[in-house]
Motif scaffolding. Structure first.
Motif, PDB file in Angstrom:
ATOM      1  N   SER A  39      63.517  78.337  -5.049  1.00  0.00           N
ATOM      2  CA  SER A  39      64.792  78.095  -5.728  1.00  0.00           C
ATOM      3  C   SER A  39      65.960  78.515  -4.841  1.00  0.00           C
ATOM      4  N   ARG A  40      65.813  79.653  -4.165  1.00  0.00           N
ATOM      5  CA  ARG A  40      66.873  80.143  -3.279  1.00  0.00           C
ATOM      6  C   ARG A  40      67.087  79.171  -2.106  1.00  0.00           C
ATOM      7  N   LYS A  41      65.988  78.706  -1.532  1.00  0.00           N
ATOM      8  CA  LYS A  41      66.093  77.760  -0.423  1.00  0.00           C
ATOM      9  C   LYS A  41      66.764  76.463  -0.869  1.00  0.00           C
ATOM     10  N   LYS A  42      66.397  75.980  -2.059  1.00  0.00           N
ATOM     11  CA  LYS A  42      66.985  74.747  -2.581  1.00  0.00           C
ATOM     12  C   LYS A  42      68.480  74.933  -2.746  1.00  0.00           C
ATOM     13  N   ALA A  43      68.902  76.080  -3.273  1.00  0.00           N
ATOM     14  CA  ALA A  43      70.329  76.356  -3.453  1.00  0.00           C
ATOM     15  C   ALA A  43      71.048  76.385  -2.105  1.00  0.00           C
ATOM     16  N   GLU A  44      70.430  76.999  -1.093  1.00  0.00           N
ATOM     17  CA  GLU A  44      71.033  77.034   0.239  1.00  0.00           C
ATOM     18  C   GLU A  44      71.153  75.623   0.822  1.00  0.00           C
ATOM     19  N   GLU A  45      70.101  74.816   0.658  1.00  0.00           N
ATOM     20  CA  GLU A  45      70.137  73.439   1.168  1.00  0.00           C
ATOM     21  C   GLU A  45      71.211  72.621   0.462  1.00  0.00           C
ATOM     22  N   ASP A  46      71.320  72.807  -0.856  1.00  0.00           N
ATOM     23  CA  ASP A  46      72.346  72.091  -1.619  1.00  0.00           C
ATOM     24  C   ASP A  46      73.739  72.494  -1.158  1.00  0.00           C
ATOM     25  N   ALA A  47      73.948  73.782  -0.929  1.00  0.00           N
ATOM     26  CA  ALA A  47      75.256  74.264  -0.471  1.00  0.00           C
ATOM     27  C   ALA A  47      75.579  73.691   0.910  1.00  0.00           C
ATOM     28  N   ALA A  48      74.584  73.653   1.794  1.00  0.00           N
ATOM     29  CA  ALA A  48      74.800  73.099   3.138  1.00  0.00           C
ATOM     30  C   ALA A  48      75.123  71.601   3.064  1.00  0.00           C
ATOM     31  N   ALA A  49      74.412  70.891   2.190  1.00  0.00           N
ATOM     32  CA  ALA A  49      74.669  69.454   2.033  1.00  0.00           C
ATOM     33  C   ALA A  49      76.070  69.215   1.493  1.00  0.00           C
ATOM     34  N   LEU A  50      76.502  70.027   0.532  1.00  0.00           N
ATOM     35  CA  LEU A  50      77.846  69.894  -0.037  1.00  0.00           C
ATOM     36  C   LEU A  50      78.898  70.160   1.031  1.00  0.00           C
ATOM     37  N   GLN A  51      78.688  71.202   1.827  1.00  0.00           N
ATOM     38  CA  GLN A  51      79.649  71.524   2.883  1.00  0.00           C
ATOM     39  C   GLN A  51      79.747  70.375   3.891  1.00  0.00           C
ATOM     40  N   LYS A  52      78.596  69.813   4.261  1.00  0.00           N
ATOM     41  CA  LYS A  52      78.598  68.705   5.220  1.00  0.00           C
ATOM     42  C   LYS A  52      79.324  67.494   4.636  1.00  0.00           C
ATOM     43  N   ALA A  53      79.080  67.201   3.358  1.00  0.00           N
ATOM     44  CA  ALA A  53      79.758  66.074   2.716  1.00  0.00           C
ATOM     45  C   ALA A  53      81.268  66.290   2.709  1.00  0.00           C
ATOM     46  N   GLN A  54      81.694  67.522   2.444  1.00  0.00           N
ATOM     47  CA  GLN A  54      83.128  67.828   2.436  1.00  0.00           C
ATOM     48  C   GLN A  54      83.722  67.664   3.833  1.00  0.00           C
ATOM     49  N   GLU A  55      82.987  68.129   4.834  1.00  0.00           N
ATOM     50  CA  GLU A  55      83.468  67.989   6.209  1.00  0.00           C
ATOM     51  C   GLU A  55      83.536  66.517   6.619  1.00  0.00           C
ATOM     52  N   GLU A  95      79.517  67.925  17.227  1.00  0.00           N
ATOM     53  CA  GLU A  95      79.406  69.215  16.526  1.00  0.00           C
ATOM     54  C   GLU A  95      78.476  69.083  15.322  1.00  0.00           C
ATOM     55  N   ALA A  96      78.600  67.971  14.591  1.00  0.00           N
ATOM     56  CA  ALA A  96      77.733  67.744  13.432  1.00  0.00           C
ATOM     57  C   ALA A  96      76.269  67.638  13.883  1.00  0.00           C
ATOM     58  N   ALA A  97      76.059  66.916  14.982  1.00  0.00           N
ATOM     59  CA  ALA A  97      74.692  66.784  15.500  1.00  0.00           C
ATOM     60  C   ALA A  97      74.159  68.149  15.948  1.00  0.00           C
ATOM     61  N   SER A  98      75.022  68.925  16.591  1.00  0.00           N
ATOM     62  CA  SER A  98      74.618  70.264  17.026  1.00  0.00           C
ATOM     63  C   SER A  98      74.303  71.143  15.823  1.00  0.00           C
ATOM     64  N   ARG A  99      75.150  71.068  14.790  1.00  0.00           N
ATOM     65  CA  ARG A  99      74.943  71.848  13.569  1.00  0.00           C
ATOM     66  C   ARG A  99      73.645  71.416  12.887  1.00  0.00           C
ATOM     67  N   LYS A 100      73.422  70.094  12.839  1.00  0.00           N
ATOM     68  CA  LYS A 100      72.199  69.585  12.211  1.00  0.00           C
ATOM     69  C   LYS A 100      70.971  70.059  12.990  1.00  0.00           C
ATOM     70  N   LYS A 101      71.060  70.050  14.305  1.00  0.00           N
ATOM     71  CA  LYS A 101      69.953  70.517  15.131  1.00  0.00           C
ATOM     72  C   LYS A 101      69.694  72.005  14.873  1.00  0.00           C
ATOM     73  N   ALA A 102      70.772  72.775  14.797  1.00  0.00           N
ATOM     74  CA  ALA A 102      70.635  74.217  14.524  1.00  0.00           C
ATOM     75  C   ALA A 102      70.008  74.441  13.151  1.00  0.00           C
ATOM     76  N   GLU A 103      70.434  73.644  12.168  1.00  0.00           N
ATOM     77  CA  GLU A 103      69.862  73.764  10.821  1.00  0.00           C
ATOM     78  C   GLU A 103      68.370  73.411  10.844  1.00  0.00           C
ATOM     79  N   ALA A 104      68.019  72.370  11.597  1.00  0.00           N
ATOM     80  CA  ALA A 104      66.614  71.980  11.695  1.00  0.00           C
ATOM     81  C   ALA A 104      65.796  73.079  12.369  1.00  0.00           C
ATOM     82  N   GLU A 105      66.380  73.688  13.423  1.00  0.00           N
ATOM     83  CA  GLU A 105      65.688  74.782  14.090  1.00  0.00           C
ATOM     84  C   GLU A 105      65.523  75.976  13.151  1.00  0.00           C
ATOM     85  N   ASP A 106      66.588  76.276  12.387  1.00  0.00           N
ATOM     86  CA  ASP A 106      66.505  77.369  11.397  1.00  0.00           C
ATOM     87  C   ASP A 106      65.431  77.064  10.367  1.00  0.00           C
TER      88      ASP A 106
END
Length: 153
Positions: A39-55, A95-106
């Motif tokens: 549940s915590r991971k899902k919330a983090e993923e949702d927050a990251a997706a929302l932030q990316k959509a806003q950006e 930057e988005a690609a770099s951020r996405k890569k970092a997120e994938a690595e995380d």
């Protein structure tokens, strides 16, 4: 002697039932912890997706504003602005690609940690089962020895 044997058998059965109940409670607790982590991971993923959509939306709005400015300004100014916006867009995409890569690595690092944790849990559970089997084998052996001793008596 028979009453003592029956009392011993009842006590051992009670201890076995208590051990079984404790194992069931630990399993329920483990499952609850796993559900909370998911549940915590899902919330983090949702927050990251929302932030990316806003950006992404902010970048789109900025790009549209730049396009409107190009229409208003002279052709040369518009061309320079377009070049700057294109460079900005490319930089934002990088930057988005770099951020996405970092997120994938995380995510991969987290998954590897979870797999290692799951393996450790599985090993601990296997060791607990083995210990329970050894205890049960010892109990059976004790009962057999006790029976043999009583027969000898």
């Amino acid at each position: 002697i028979k009453a003592e044997e029956e009392a011993d058998a009842l006590q051992k059965a009670g201890e076995q039932e208590a051990a079984r109940q404790k194992a069931e409670e630990e399993e329920v607790s483990r499952k609850k912890a796993e559900e909370e982590e998911a549940s915590r991971k899902k919330a983090e993923e949702d927050a990251a997706a929302l932030q990316k959509a806003q950006e992404d939306e902010a970048a789109r709005v900025k790009f549209e504003e730049a396009a409107a400015a190009r229409k208003k300004a002279g052709e040369e100014t518009a061309r320079k602005k377009a070049e700057e916006e294109e460079a900005s867009r490319i930089k934002a995409e990088e930057e988005a690609a770099s951020r996405k890569k970092a997120e994938a690595e995380d995510a991969a690092r987290i998954k590897a940690g979870e797999e290692a944790q799951a393996l450790t849990k599985a090993e601990a559970e296997a060791a607990a089962r083995k210990k329970a089997e050894e205890v049960e084998a010892g109990r059976v052996k004790e009962e057999e020895e006790e029976t043999a001793r009583k027969k000898m008596e």
